[in-house]
Design a protein around this motif. Structure first.
Motif, short mmCIF file in Angstrom:
data_model
loop_
_atom_site.label_atom_id
_atom_site.label_comp_id
_atom_site.label_asym_id
_atom_site.label_seq_id
_atom_site.Cartn_x
_atom_site.Cartn_y
_atom_site.Cartn_z
N PRO A 24 0.80 -1.23 0.00
CA PRO A 24 0.00 0.00 0.00
C PRO A 24 0.84 1.28 0.00
O PRO A 24 0.38 2.32 -0.46
CB PRO A 24 -0.83 -0.13 1.28
CG PRO A 24 -0.13 -1.15 2.11
CD PRO A 24 0.52 -2.09 1.17
N ASN A 25 2.08 1.20 0.50
CA ASN A 25 2.94 2.39 0.52
C ASN A 25 3.45 2.77 -0.86
O ASN A 25 4.03 3.84 -1.04
CB ASN A 25 4.12 2.17 1.46
CG ASN A 25 4.98 0.98 1.07
OD1 ASN A 25 4.45 -0.05 0.69
ND2 ASN A 25 6.29 1.12 1.17
N CYS A 26 3.25 1.87 -1.84
CA CYS A 26 3.72 2.15 -3.19
C CYS A 26 2.66 2.87 -4.04
O CYS A 26 2.91 3.20 -5.20
CB CYS A 26 4.12 0.86 -3.90
SG CYS A 26 5.54 0.05 -3.14
N VAL A 27 1.49 3.07 -3.46
CA VAL A 27 0.41 3.70 -4.22
C VAL A 27 0.37 5.19 -3.90
O VAL A 27 0.38 5.60 -2.73
CB VAL A 27 -0.95 3.06 -3.88
CG1 VAL A 27 -2.07 3.73 -4.67
CG2 VAL A 27 -0.91 1.57 -4.17
N THR A 28 0.34 5.99 -4.95
CA THR A 28 0.26 7.42 -4.78
C THR A 28 -0.80 7.97 -5.71
O THR A 28 -1.51 7.22 -6.37
CB THR A 28 1.63 8.07 -5.08
OG1 THR A 28 1.55 9.47 -4.81
CG2 THR A 28 2.03 7.85 -6.53
N GLU A 29 -0.94 9.27 -5.74
CA GLU A 29 -1.91 9.91 -6.62
C GLU A 29 -1.18 10.86 -7.55
O GLU A 29 -0.19 11.47 -7.18
CB GLU A 29 -2.96 10.68 -5.81
CG GLU A 29 -3.87 9.79 -4.98
CD GLU A 29 -4.91 10.57 -4.22
OE1 GLU A 29 -4.78 11.81 -4.17
OE2 GLU A 29 -5.86 9.96 -3.68
N ALA A 30 -1.70 10.93 -8.78
CA ALA A 30 -1.10 11.82 -9.77
C ALA A 30 -2.19 12.36 -10.67
O ALA A 30 -3.27 11.77 -10.80
CB ALA A 30 -0.03 11.08 -10.58
N LYS A 31 -1.89 13.48 -11.28
CA LYS A 31 -2.87 14.11 -12.15
C LYS A 31 -2.72 13.56 -13.56
O LYS A 31 -1.62 13.54 -14.13
CB LYS A 31 -2.66 15.63 -12.15
CG LYS A 31 -3.71 16.39 -12.97
CD LYS A 31 -3.50 17.89 -12.87
CE LYS A 31 -3.81 18.40 -11.47
NZ LYS A 31 -3.76 19.89 -11.41
#
Length: 645
Positions: A24-31
């Motif tokens: 889960p720490n590898c998931v981020t958000e991007a535009k």
């Protein structure tokens, strides 16, 4: 009511979710490009999670790569807005068959099958282009946009067809072939059941690259064997070495499952030589040596028994127990074990990697020519070859689904029907073939076959009738052999012996029919996928294309909901509205332009698992209609899953 997706599965979202569950720490958000915020993978963190040292840069490593490989991966994962449309007039036994013949680009078809057939295919066989320099391959427009690619590579014909010649003079000769194969095999793996396998025929031109590719996609540990199939008997005197074999790559989805079931995977047992019988009720047997082959290297125990010293298959204790039970006997200075015929009948015979008895290409060509009344297809695969594979893998699972997505002349379908006739099985086939045009100078074209699909479908029709006739002849022979008393069919227990109906329908116990489905553009107008363009349209305009029938909409609904495309379909009238019922009332669908409350009430009372209709929101009273319909289902069938399109 929720909307259907109306596009194939987005494999990228699915893969991101899988990684998120593990890390889960590898998931981020991007535009994204359109400004929306989406989930993304932080690959730097993911690389660190998978390493026991500090990851600072790109280390050299063993890998198999080629130009545009990353684009090939993206191509496999990207969703498409396509559908499969039924074609009753070209089908055989449309309403009763469980077999499918799908026309279209196999990459698109494999994507459309992802949800419905995910993990359901027991065996895949393909005979793809060998990349000999004369083959046609699928052009998937990798890396560049279409205009740039056409300008730079010259890999489309004058009409812009995607199926193009891959000549040796092409600078991307191997690259184009690899980019064609990679996404298709990647999607095919997902369709395999956990105990599923794939066989791929290939020759020396690409066997090395294909093996490396399959090692990556299926996992090196899941490579069962590279099989040599003797496909040619004559010698090519114009070669340094005459190429008389093809290689068959044999991979599993999960080798551990295959290994656990190994004794039931193989060839039919040899039941000759069981000519001994002690008349003790145990039946016929033959004697086999008890010595342990391989001696100490194989871990066989060494001891003396009944005055005979050597390496044995069993421990001394087990040997004594078998001897006391009369299962081990001494003949001179040798010991033998009784091997009973009843045991042999339940055990499969281990195959080797040398297949010299699985049919020749020349004999397959002659047999197909006789069946079709002329030459229609060059170098078809022998039915015997597919029969061998099917007997190896589907001996236990006679209800399994078999897929061939480079189906050509439809040898796989022929072999499935033939084996079902022999052993009473109910295996189902799915054939996929792009409608590649036949050469105008060819015998096939002159005989009226304008594309390969027409050849494949006619071959299945003729083979089915031929097989059914064989069954009927054997039934008559069985009658005569038993003085008019019907005994067991020599083709196998439970084999159908029915006549073919007026439309080709047969008993479910021998299915020689097939549903024809054709890959086509989406059932929805473009504005459905681009709601920002609604301002240019009539707000209440129907989003469904005018040439699409209710049955067209039904089959995409089945794809969207993961319902087998071979499902039994009934059509009934409820208050003068056409209602489709799939697998009883599992799915009920009504695609009439307007559906009243009385019709909805009658449908809700039948408590379907799924109900699908056109989106009433496209009408002026849409919102109130949806509210009323929801209330009706809440009253009569609250558990029904309701969808609109």
């Amino acid at each position: 009511m929720n909307h259907l997706k109306m596009h194939s599965l987005n494999k990228i979202d699915e893969n991101v979710s899988k990684i998120a569950a593990l890390f889960p720490n590898c998931v981020t958000e991007a535009k994204a490009e359109d400004g929306t915020i989406t989930k993304k993978i932080d690959f730097d963190i993911l690389r660190q999670e998978l390493s026991d040292t500090i990851v600072e840069g790109r280390d050299e490593r063993y890998q198999f790569t080629w130009p545009d490989k990353k684009q090939a991966i993206l191509t496999a994962n990207a969703p498409i807005n396509k559908t499969l449309r039924p074609c009753r007039e070209e089908s055989v036994g449309f309403d009763t068959t469980e077999n499918l013949y799908i026309e279209g680009d196999n990459l698109e078809v494999l994507k459309l099958l992802q949800e419905t057939y995910l993990g359901k295919i027991k065996m895949i066989y393909i005979d793809p282009p060998y990349n000999t320099g004369n083959d046609f391959i699928y052009e998937d427009d990798f890396a560049q946009n279409a205009a740039d690619y056409i300008a730079n590579s010259g890999q489309t014909d004058e009409e812009g067809n995607r199926l193009v010649a891959n000549t040796e003079s092409n600078g991307r000769f191997h690259t184009d072939w690899l980019n064609m194969m990679y996404p298709r095999l990647k999607l095919a793996r997902d369709l395999l059941s956990d105990d599923g396998v794939i066989f791929i025929s290939i020759d020396d031109n690409e066997v090395t690259n294909l093996t490396k590719m399959c090692d990556e996609i299926f996992g090196y540990q899941n490579r069962i064997a590279l099989i040599c199939h003797k496909s040619r008997a004559s010698v090519s005197n114009d070669k340094i070495i005459s190429p008389n074999h093809n290689t068959i790559l044999f991979y599993s989805k999960n080798r551990e499952i295959i290994e656990a079931n190994r004794k039931m995977i193989g060839l039919d047992p040899i039941l000759e030589g069981f000519d001994l019988d002690d008349n003790d009720g145990k039946g016929a047997y033959r004697l086999v040596p008890v010595d342990g082959p391989g001696g100490a290297k194989k871990g066989n125990p060494h001891y003396e028994f009944l005055g005979v010293e050597g390496y044995w298959r069993f421990s001394k204790e087990t040997m004594q127990e078998k001897y006391d039970a009369g299962l081990v006997v001494q003949k001179g200075n040798s010991l033998y074990q009784k091997y009973f015929k009843s045991t042999a009948e339940q055990t499969r015979r281990t195959s080797t990697t040398w297949w010299d008895d699985a049919g020749l290409t020349s004999s397959a060509t002659s047999k197909l020519k006789a069946l079709m009344g002329g030459t229609t297809f060059d170098t078809p695969k022998p039915v015997e070859l597919l029969d061998r594979m099917l007997k190896m893998i589907t001996f236990q699972d006679k209800d399994s689904i078999v897929l061939d997505f480079f189906s050509g002349s439809a040898t796989t379908a022929h072999a499935v029907m033939q084996l079902n006739a022999e052993d009473g099985g109910n295996r189902k086939f799915i054939m996929v073939q792009i409608p590649e045009e036949t050469d105008e100078k060819s015998e096939a074209y002159k005989a009226g076959y304008k594309n390969i699909c027409e050849i494949g479908k006619e071959r299945i029709r003729r083979a089915g009738k031929q097989i059914l006739k064989q069954v009927q002849n054997n039934k008559e022979k069985c009658h005569k052999d038993n003085n008019g008393v019907l005994g067991a069919s020599p083709l196998g227990e439970g084999v159908a012996t029915n006549e073919v109906g007026a439309k080709g329908e047969t008993s479910p116990s021998l299915d020689i029919g097939f549903r024809v489905l054709k890959c086509d553009t989406s059932n929805m107008e473009d504005v459905y996928y681009s709601p920002e363009d609604l301002q240019k349209q009539d707000l209440f305009k129907n989003n469904i294309k005018s040439d699409r029938t209710g049955e067209d909409l039904l089959f995409y609904t089945m794809l969207d909901l993961g319902i087998m495309l071979s499902g039994k379909i009934e059509t009934k009238k409820i208050n003068c509205k056409e209602v489709f019922c799939v697998e009883g009332n599992y799915l009920m669908a009504c695609f009439d332009d307007s559906v009243d409350e009385e019709t909805i009430t009658e449908i809700a009372k039948q408590k379907p698992y799924y109900f699908v209709m056109r989106d009433p929101a496209n009408s002026k009273d849409g919102d109130s209609l949806i509210t009323n319909f929801e209330q009706i289902f809440a009253t009569y069938s609250p558990d029904t899953v309701r969808k609109v399109l």
